[in-house]
Scaffold this motif. Structure first.
Motif, PDB file in Angstrom:
ATOM      1  N   THR A  27      39.946  29.963 -23.535  1.00  0.00           N
ATOM      2  CA  THR A  27      39.523  30.282 -22.182  1.00  0.00           C
ATOM      3  C   THR A  27      38.017  30.455 -22.196  1.00  0.00           C
ATOM      4  N   GLY A  28      37.329  29.883 -21.213  1.00  0.00           N
ATOM      5  CA  GLY A  28      35.880  29.981 -21.145  1.00  0.00           C
ATOM      6  C   GLY A  28      35.433  30.615 -19.840  1.00  0.00           C
ATOM      7  N   TYR A  29      34.390  31.465 -19.931  1.00  0.00           N
ATOM      8  CA  TYR A  29      33.854  32.140 -18.758  1.00  0.00           C
ATOM      9  C   TYR A  29      32.338  31.979 -18.711  1.00  0.00           C
ATOM     10  N   TRP A  30      31.802  32.031 -17.501  1.00  0.00           N
ATOM     11  CA  TRP A  30      30.377  32.260 -17.290  1.00  0.00           C
ATOM     12  C   TRP A  30      30.230  33.632 -16.659  1.00  0.00           C
ATOM     13  N   GLN A  31      29.379  34.490 -17.261  1.00  0.00           N
ATOM     14  CA  GLN A  31      29.279  35.879 -16.817  1.00  0.00           C
ATOM     15  C   GLN A  31      27.820  36.280 -16.593  1.00  0.00           C
ATOM     16  N   PRO A  32      27.322  36.166 -15.356  1.00  0.00           N
ATOM     17  CA  PRO A  32      25.982  36.665 -15.057  1.00  0.00           C
ATOM     18  C   PRO A  32      25.997  38.175 -14.801  1.00  0.00           C
ATOM     19  N   GLN A  33      24.880  38.827 -15.135  1.00  0.00           N
ATOM     20  CA  GLN A  33      24.768  40.272 -14.974  1.00  0.00           C
ATOM     21  C   GLN A  33      23.360  40.633 -14.523  1.00  0.00           C
ATOM     22  N   PHE A  34      23.273  41.601 -13.613  1.00  0.00           N
ATOM     23  CA  PHE A  34      21.983  42.157 -13.209  1.00  0.00           C
ATOM     24  C   PHE A  34      22.032  43.653 -13.453  1.00  0.00           C
ATOM     25  N   ASN A  47      21.653  53.845 -15.828  1.00  0.00           N
ATOM     26  CA  ASN A  47      21.752  52.394 -15.838  1.00  0.00           C
ATOM     27  C   ASN A  47      22.783  51.978 -14.797  1.00  0.00           C
ATOM     28  N   PHE A  48      22.380  51.071 -13.916  1.00  0.00           N
ATOM     29  CA  PHE A  48      23.268  50.505 -12.916  1.00  0.00           C
ATOM     30  C   PHE A  48      23.351  49.003 -13.160  1.00  0.00           C
ATOM     31  N   SER A  49      24.541  48.430 -13.047  1.00  0.00           N
ATOM     32  CA  SER A  49      24.660  46.986 -13.234  1.00  0.00           C
ATOM     33  C   SER A  49      25.813  46.428 -12.405  1.00  0.00           C
ATOM     34  N   MET A  50      25.680  45.134 -12.083  1.00  0.00           N
ATOM     35  CA  MET A  50      26.744  44.354 -11.453  1.00  0.00           C
ATOM     36  C   MET A  50      27.019  43.151 -12.329  1.00  0.00           C
ATOM     37  N   ILE A  51      28.302  42.905 -12.594  1.00  0.00           N
ATOM     38  CA  ILE A  51      28.722  41.846 -13.499  1.00  0.00           C
ATOM     39  C   ILE A  51      29.764  40.993 -12.789  1.00  0.00           C
ATOM     40  N   ASN A  52      29.562  39.690 -12.817  1.00  0.00           N
ATOM     41  CA  ASN A  52      30.479  38.744 -12.172  1.00  0.00           C
ATOM     42  C   ASN A  52      31.051  37.810 -13.237  1.00  0.00           C
ATOM     43  N   ARG A  53      32.374  37.800 -13.395  1.00  0.00           N
ATOM     44  CA  ARG A  53      33.022  36.940 -14.394  1.00  0.00           C
ATOM     45  C   ARG A  53      33.714  35.774 -13.694  1.00  0.00           C
ATOM     46  N   ASN A  54      33.409  34.547 -14.165  1.00  0.00           N
ATOM     47  CA  ASN A  54      33.928  33.331 -13.545  1.00  0.00           C
ATOM     48  C   ASN A  54      34.557  32.429 -14.599  1.00  0.00           C
ATOM     49  N   TYR A  55      35.741  31.888 -14.304  1.00  0.00           N
ATOM     50  CA  TYR A  55      36.341  30.896 -15.182  1.00  0.00           C
ATOM     51  C   TYR A  55      35.499  29.617 -15.178  1.00  0.00           C
ATOM     52  N   VAL A  56      35.340  29.025 -16.364  1.00  0.00           N
ATOM     53  CA  VAL A  56      34.826  27.651 -16.459  1.00  0.00           C
ATOM     54  C   VAL A  56      35.826  26.763 -17.194  1.00  0.00           C
ATOM     55  N   VAL A  57      36.678  27.363 -18.045  1.00  0.00           N
ATOM     56  CA  VAL A  57      37.795  26.663 -18.673  1.00  0.00           C
ATOM     57  C   VAL A  57      39.006  27.588 -18.620  1.00  0.00           C
ATOM     58  N   GLN A  58      40.102  27.110 -18.039  1.00  0.00           N
ATOM     59  CA  GLN A  58      41.333  27.893 -17.966  1.00  0.00           C
ATOM     60  C   GLN A  58      42.511  26.966 -18.183  1.00  0.00           C
ATOM     61  N   GLU A  59      43.335  27.298 -19.201  1.00  0.00           N
ATOM     62  CA  GLU A  59      44.511  26.495 -19.547  1.00  0.00           C
ATOM     63  C   GLU A  59      44.148  25.031 -19.741  1.00  0.00           C
ATOM     64  N   GLY A  60      43.026  24.804 -20.415  1.00  0.00           N
ATOM     65  CA  GLY A  60      42.601  23.450 -20.752  1.00  0.00           C
ATOM     66  C   GLY A  60      41.926  22.687 -19.641  1.00  0.00           C
ATOM     67  N   GLU A  61      41.757  23.309 -18.465  1.00  0.00           N
ATOM     68  CA  GLU A  61      41.131  22.632 -17.335  1.00  0.00           C
ATOM     69  C   GLU A  61      39.780  23.260 -17.024  1.00  0.00           C
ATOM     70  N   SER A  62      38.802  22.392 -16.715  1.00  0.00           N
ATOM     71  CA  SER A  62      37.481  22.871 -16.310  1.00  0.00           C
ATOM     72  C   SER A  62      37.518  23.232 -14.831  1.00  0.00           C
ATOM     73  N   LYS A  63      36.950  24.392 -14.510  1.00  0.00           N
ATOM     74  CA  LYS A  63      36.932  24.845 -13.125  1.00  0.00           C
ATOM     75  C   LYS A  63      35.881  25.941 -12.979  1.00  0.00           C
ATOM     76  N   ILE A  64      35.477  26.188 -11.744  1.00  0.00           N
ATOM     77  CA  ILE A  64      34.641  27.344 -11.434  1.00  0.00           C
ATOM     78  C   ILE A  64      35.434  28.219 -10.478  1.00  0.00           C
ATOM     79  N   LYS A  65      35.854  29.384 -10.975  1.00  0.00           N
ATOM     80  CA  LYS A  65      36.690  30.274 -10.185  1.00  0.00           C
ATOM     81  C   LYS A  65      36.375  31.714 -10.577  1.00  0.00           C
TER      82      LYS A  65
END
Length: 228
Positions: A27-34, A47-65
């Motif tokens: 499983t692959g993710y893209w995770q930006p953080q500020f 310390n304050f932060s916001m983190i967004n986790r997004n799929y880029v690979v899920q169950e062998g399929e490429s996607k942005i979710k």
């Protein structure tokens, strides 16, 4: 450690992550953080932060979710020049993005650093309580970290640096088997000015590695950190 050797170490680290991430069951993710750091006194900070986790690979399929969004706060007290304790609270929004429960997480942390030469070493111990409607999971974490400038013996404005970490985790919950995870992370960062850092990295996670079907998870990480 010379400039040449630190560059080779960084390249080797990222190459190893790329090879490992090519395994099955990935499983692959893209995770930006500020993140924002704010010093209240010389010994006490937030310390304050916001983190967004997004799929880029899920169950062998490429996607942005989008998988979830985290809002995080830590309060830290420096007890000595190289030691600190911290309390944290995180709220994870997942119900809006997928069929899963939101989570409240409480964290207790102790951090110890040393810098005998150019390289700084860090040891971090955390305990966490991950609270959802259906269960409470207690997690215990130990992380070893190294960081150093990639030019010269100290970090100057506009120069790059390297951060590498190795972390082991144990998760336990009532009526569930213990779960063991390992995380290996490498960052290249830049000190853009006195108050702003940018970091780009890769993290490989081997989750539930004592089970019959361990999970391979790879993160592409981007972080902007502002100090006020």
């Amino acid at each position: 450690m010379t400039i040449s050797s630190t560059k080779w170490l960084s390249l080797f680290f990222f190459f190893g992550l790329a090879v490992v991430s090519a395994q099955d069951n990935l499983t692959g993710y893209w995770q930006p953080q500020f993140a924002i750091d704010y010093d209240v006194t010389p010994l006490y900070s937030h310390n304050f932060s916001m983190i967004n986790r997004n799929y880029v690979v899920q169950e062998g399929e490429s996607k942005i979710k989008t998988r979830h969004l985290d809002v995080v706060h830590f309060s830290k007290i420096n007890v000595q020049n190289n030691q600190s304790i911290a309390l944290g609270i995180l709220y994870r929004f997942r119900e809006a993005f997928e069929d899963s429960e939101n989570e409240l997480r409480l964290t207790q942390q102790f951090n110890l650093t040393s810098k005998p030469y150019v390289v700084r070493f860090g040891h971090r111990i955390r305990s966490e309580q991950r609270i959802t409607k259906s269960a409470t999971v207690h997690r215990f974490r130990y992380r070893f970290a190294v960081d150093f400038p990639l030019k010269g013996e100290k970090l100057d404005i506009g120069e790059p640096y390297f951060v590498g970490t190795l972390e082991n985790l144990l998760s336990v919950a009532r009526s569930a088997s213990p779960q063991y995870d390992t995380r290996l992370t490498g960052f290249i960062g830049w000190q853009l000015d006195a108050n702003l850092k940018l970091q780009f990295g890769v993290e490989y996670r081997l989750e539930e590695y004592t089970s019959g079907l361990p999970q391979n998870v790879v993160f592409l990480l981007t972080t902007a950190q502002l100090s006020l």
